[in-house]
Scaffold this motif. Structure first.
Motif, PDB file in Angstrom:
ATOM      1  N   ASP A  18       0.831  -1.213   0.000  1.00  0.00           N
ATOM      2  CA  ASP A  18       0.000   0.000   0.000  1.00  0.00           C
ATOM      3  C   ASP A  18       0.866   1.265   0.000  1.00  0.00           C
ATOM      4  O   ASP A  18       1.981   1.289   0.527  1.00  0.00           O
ATOM      5  N   ASP A  19       0.309   2.313  -0.607  1.00  0.00           N
ATOM      6  CA  ASP A  19       1.061   3.558  -0.827  1.00  0.00           C
ATOM      7  C   ASP A  19       1.394   4.262   0.487  1.00  0.00           C
ATOM      8  O   ASP A  19       0.681   4.116   1.474  1.00  0.00           O
ATOM      9  N   GLU A  21       1.585   7.629   2.913  1.00  0.00           N
ATOM     10  CA  GLU A  21       0.720   8.801   3.123  1.00  0.00           C
ATOM     11  C   GLU A  21       1.452   9.812   3.990  1.00  0.00           C
ATOM     12  O   GLU A  21       2.369   9.462   4.724  1.00  0.00           O
ATOM     13  N   ILE A  22       0.990  11.060   3.913  1.00  0.00           N
ATOM     14  CA  ILE A  22       1.488  12.104   4.813  1.00  0.00           C
ATOM     15  C   ILE A  22       1.001  11.773   6.218  1.00  0.00           C
ATOM     16  O   ILE A  22      -0.188  11.560   6.429  1.00  0.00           O
ATOM     17  N   LEU A  23       1.925  11.718   7.180  1.00  0.00           N
ATOM     18  CA  LEU A  23       1.516  11.456   8.562  1.00  0.00           C
ATOM     19  C   LEU A  23       1.826  12.632   9.476  1.00  0.00           C
ATOM     20  O   LEU A  23       1.118  12.882  10.437  1.00  0.00           O
ATOM     21  N   ILE A  29       5.461  13.446   0.161  1.00  0.00           N
ATOM     22  CA  ILE A  29       5.462  12.186  -0.591  1.00  0.00           C
ATOM     23  C   ILE A  29       6.159  12.452  -1.917  1.00  0.00           C
ATOM     24  O   ILE A  29       5.837  13.412  -2.609  1.00  0.00           O
ATOM     25  N   GLU A  68       3.043  15.258  -2.969  1.00  0.00           N
ATOM     26  CA  GLU A  68       2.110  15.748  -1.957  1.00  0.00           C
ATOM     27  C   GLU A  68       2.940  16.304  -0.802  1.00  0.00           C
ATOM     28  O   GLU A  68       4.028  15.784  -0.533  1.00  0.00           O
ATOM     29  N   TYR A 143       6.809   5.186  -4.713  1.00  0.00           N
ATOM     30  CA  TYR A 143       6.605   6.373  -3.878  1.00  0.00           C
ATOM     31  C   TYR A 143       7.272   6.158  -2.523  1.00  0.00           C
ATOM     32  O   TYR A 143       7.461   5.035  -2.079  1.00  0.00           O
ATOM     33  N   ARG A 145       7.542   8.081   1.599  1.00  0.00           N
ATOM     34  CA  ARG A 145       7.228   9.173   2.538  1.00  0.00           C
ATOM     35  C   ARG A 145       8.545   9.722   3.077  1.00  0.00           C
ATOM     36  O   ARG A 145       9.369   8.981   3.598  1.00  0.00           O
TER      37      ARG A 145
ATOM     38  N   ASN B 176       2.181   4.638   6.382  1.00  0.00           N
ATOM     39  CA  ASN B 176       0.850   5.224   6.207  1.00  0.00           C
ATOM     40  C   ASN B 176       0.015   4.940   7.452  1.00  0.00           C
ATOM     41  O   ASN B 176       0.488   4.316   8.398  1.00  0.00           O
ATOM     42  N   ARG B 177      -1.225   5.417   7.409  1.00  0.00           N
ATOM     43  CA  ARG B 177      -2.071   5.297   8.607  1.00  0.00           C
ATOM     44  C   ARG B 177      -2.295   3.840   9.006  1.00  0.00           C
ATOM     45  O   ARG B 177      -2.290   3.499  10.186  1.00  0.00           O
TER      46      ARG B 177
END
Ligand code: NAD
Ligand code: ZN
Ligand code: ZN
Lengths: 400, 198
Positions: A18-19, A21-23, A29, A68, A143, A145, B176-177
């Motif tokens: 899974d990609d 994300e901004i946390l 990103i 992002e 990608y 983070r 990620n989350r």
């Protein structure tokens, strides 16, 4: 997204995960356009680095386009950036001293115990390099983070400067440069460089730029020795020649003024100490194969300098501590403070003072990464540096 | 073999928490962290105890109960929670805060946090905490929680505090989350970074 994941010794796979994300507010990103396999990745591949978990995404040399940004990032969507392998907050005492690889805030608090146990203190965070340095997903992926994106990434303003020219600002170019800087080179010096991999070759170039009169480069791969020769180094093939004896003779009996270990814990060669180390490593009695650093210390001239960019992870037997002390050597080492060097070295590239593209031997699609690892590991002479290009799938891999 | 030497009664200047000879039944922890911010800023964050839950991994909430009294609710094994009221017993602005749990606490504890000016390096924040072994069945479970790794827990909490104060956010390596939830990490915690005049 697709990403190269570590699954165990000599087992790298291209997984679908899974990609990112901004946390956090300072995150960005990045969509990866180029990412390289490093000699340091081989230490993971060979299972030398503890604290790896199956599924960990590899890769610490990468660049790409900002996709992002978090609320506190200073990057803008669409900018091209090169990302240092060390993750650094820019606000702590060490970051303010430009000791970025000692950043106190980028390694999550619950990952500190491993470094504390093994090293006395935790390291900074590093992309794709085990849970000792944070357990961050790396950039051999589509990608990634990037935390603290307002501090690390270098924006490449000029679109006409292609990726291949600047990609190595992420690690090996600053590493070769800092290796030479740590050798405190003085005009007239003879500098000996062990290892003509990417780090060694950049150390050769940097040593000359810093005023070395002679550089003697040591390896056994003919193509790598030839590259060192092209930059003006004299060479020693350790399979053909007795290294210590040759170095004493070539320096008129004095020994090299500065010695740089660009090999690290996986020295090649059927040297007695190497074979004993190998047995100890495979039976967990020791951790590192330290033939090179032993030879470096024995070869260096009295009062000389030793620089050790090569990576060591644990404990070493038969370390010539007496020689280090009696000869009054200075030893400098460390993970590279990449952020300190990206700007000046970018300028050096733009002005044509340093060439880094010569190094790239192969370009491959990200999906071909597992083969890339195997080739870079098994055929080091022809595979000097592999650059993976996400999105290149389908087209055959290109030899440069 | 040479005769064993015993000079263990010779005094030294080291923290008593690292004594080899102190009472082993009482858990005494001392951990220090250096934070590149002025003492007053750090003290103020700590003085408003309710914000601390954000940086402390096992703390669910800290709710005021009257002046200088706070109810702490802390995670315990088996999805349980334990709770107690602690009162601030000493308050030296920008320098020091002490607290003591009130009678009937599941885990009797007391402690002190000091903010020592470290000039160019900012502030040394030093936490000293004592846990007394609780009695009874719950007590034993709770004791396990607190005696297992209280020092590591304190050290991690101080580091999260440092990250928040210096970097404005608490570092996570989750991608990620979903990954963050898998790891049971807290949600994003941030603060605005103020420029220091230093
Ligand atoms: N300090 C840092 O921040 C940093 C950053 C990047 C890489 N590194 C480390 O630098 C080292 C080199 O990296 P690289 O990418 O150039 O690796 P590489 O594996 O491509 O190159 C190593 C070279 O050393 C040669 N070698 C092996 N045994 C030798 C011996 N006995 N004598 C002389 N040469 C010998 C090999 O033939 C090879 O060409 C690795 O340990 C890597 O982990 C450190
Ligand atoms: Zn690298
Ligand atoms: Zn930092």
């Amino acid at each position: 997204m697709k990403a190269l994941a570590w699954h165990g010794k000599h087992d790298v796979r291209c997984d679908t995960v899974d990609d990112p994300e901004i946390l956090n507010p300072r995150d960005a990103i990045i969509r990866i356009t180029s990412t390289a396999i490093c000699g340091s990745d081989l230490h993971l591949y060979d299972g030398y680095v503890p604290a790896m978990k199956p599924g960990d995404i590899l890769g610490h040399e990468f660049m790409g386009v900002v996709e992002e940004v978090g609320a506190a990032s200073t990057l803008k969507k669409g900018q091209r950036v090169v990302v240092p392998f060390t993750i650094s907050c820019g606000k702590c005492y060490h970051c303010e001293k430009a000791q970025f690889s000692a950043c106190e805030n980028s390694n999550p608090a619950d990952k500190h115990d491993i470094g504390r146990e093994g090293l006395g203190q935790p390291m900074s965070g590093v992309f794709g390099y085990s849970h000792m340095t944070g357990g961050y997903s790396g950039g051999q992926a589509e990608y990634v983070r990037v935390p603290f994106s307002d501090v690390g990434p270098l924006v490449i303003p000029d679109d006409s400067v292609e990726d291949d020219k600047v990609l190595f600002l992420t690690d090996i170019l600053p590493t070769g440069w800092m290796a030479a800087e740590n050798a405190d080179i003085e005009p007239g010096d003879t500098v000996a460089v062990w290892g003509c991999g990417p780090v060694g070759l950049f150390a050769v170039q940097s040593a000359f730029l810093m005023g070395a009169q002679r550089v003697i480069a040591i390896d056994h791969f003919p193509h790598r020795l030839e590259l060192a020769r092209q930059f003006g180094a004299e060479t020693i093939n350790f399979e053909r020649t007795k290294v210590y004896e040759a170095l004493q003779d070539m320096t008129g009996g004095i020994g090299p003024d500065a010695c740089i270990d660009c090999v690290g814990l996986e020295a090649h060669g059927a040297f007695a100490d190497n074979i004993i180390d190998q047995i100890k490593v495979s039976t967990f009695l020791g951790t590192d194969r330290a033939h090179v650093i032993r030879q470096v210390i024995m070869a260096a001239r009295r009062g000389g300098r030793v620089s050790m960019p090569g990576v060591y992870g644990g404990f070493v037997d038969k370390f010539p501590l007496g020689a280090l002390m009696e000869k009054g050597l200075t030893l400098k080492t460390g993970q590279t403070h990449v952020q300190k060097y990206t700007r000046p070295l970018y300028t050096a590239i733009a002005e044509g003072k340093i060439d880094s593209t010569f190094l790239i031997s192969h370009r491959m699609a990200l999906e071909e990464g597992p083969t890339g690892y195997q080739k870079f590991h098994d055929e080091q002479d022809t595979y000097t540096k592999i650059v993976l290009k996400p999105g290149m799938a389908g087209s055959a891999s290109l030899a440069a | 073999m040479p005769p064993l030497s015993d000079h263990s009664d010779a005094p030294d200047d080291a923290p008593v928490a690292y004594s080899k000879v102190a009472d082993p039944d009482r858990t005494l922890i001392e951990e220090a962290v250096t934070i590149n911010r002025p003492a007053s800023e750090l003290y103020q964050f700590w003085r408003d105890q309710t914000k601390l839950a954000a940086v402390m991994e096992n703390v669910v909430s800290i709710v005021p109960e009257g002046a200088d009294r706070f109810r702490w609710t802390v995670k315990a094994p088996g999805d349980k929670e334990v709770s107690w009221v602690a009162a601030i017993t000493n308050d030296i602005p920008d320098r020091e805060l002490s607290w003591q749990s009130e009678d009937g606490a599941d885990v009797a504890n007391s402690g002190r946090i000091r903010f020592e000016d470290a000039e160019l390096r900012g502030t040394v924040v030093r936490a000293t905490i004592a846990y007394d072994p609780p009695a009874g069945a719950i007590g034993r479970i709770v004791a396990k929680l607190f005696q297992r790794e209280p020092r590591i827990q304190t050290r991690r909490d101080l580091h999260r505090f440092k990250q928040l104060m210096e970097a404005g956010e608490i570092a996570t390596s989750a991608r990620n989350r979903r990954q963050r939830e898998e790891r049971n990490e807290d949600q994003t915690i941030t603060r605005e970074l103020e420029e220091t005049g230093a």
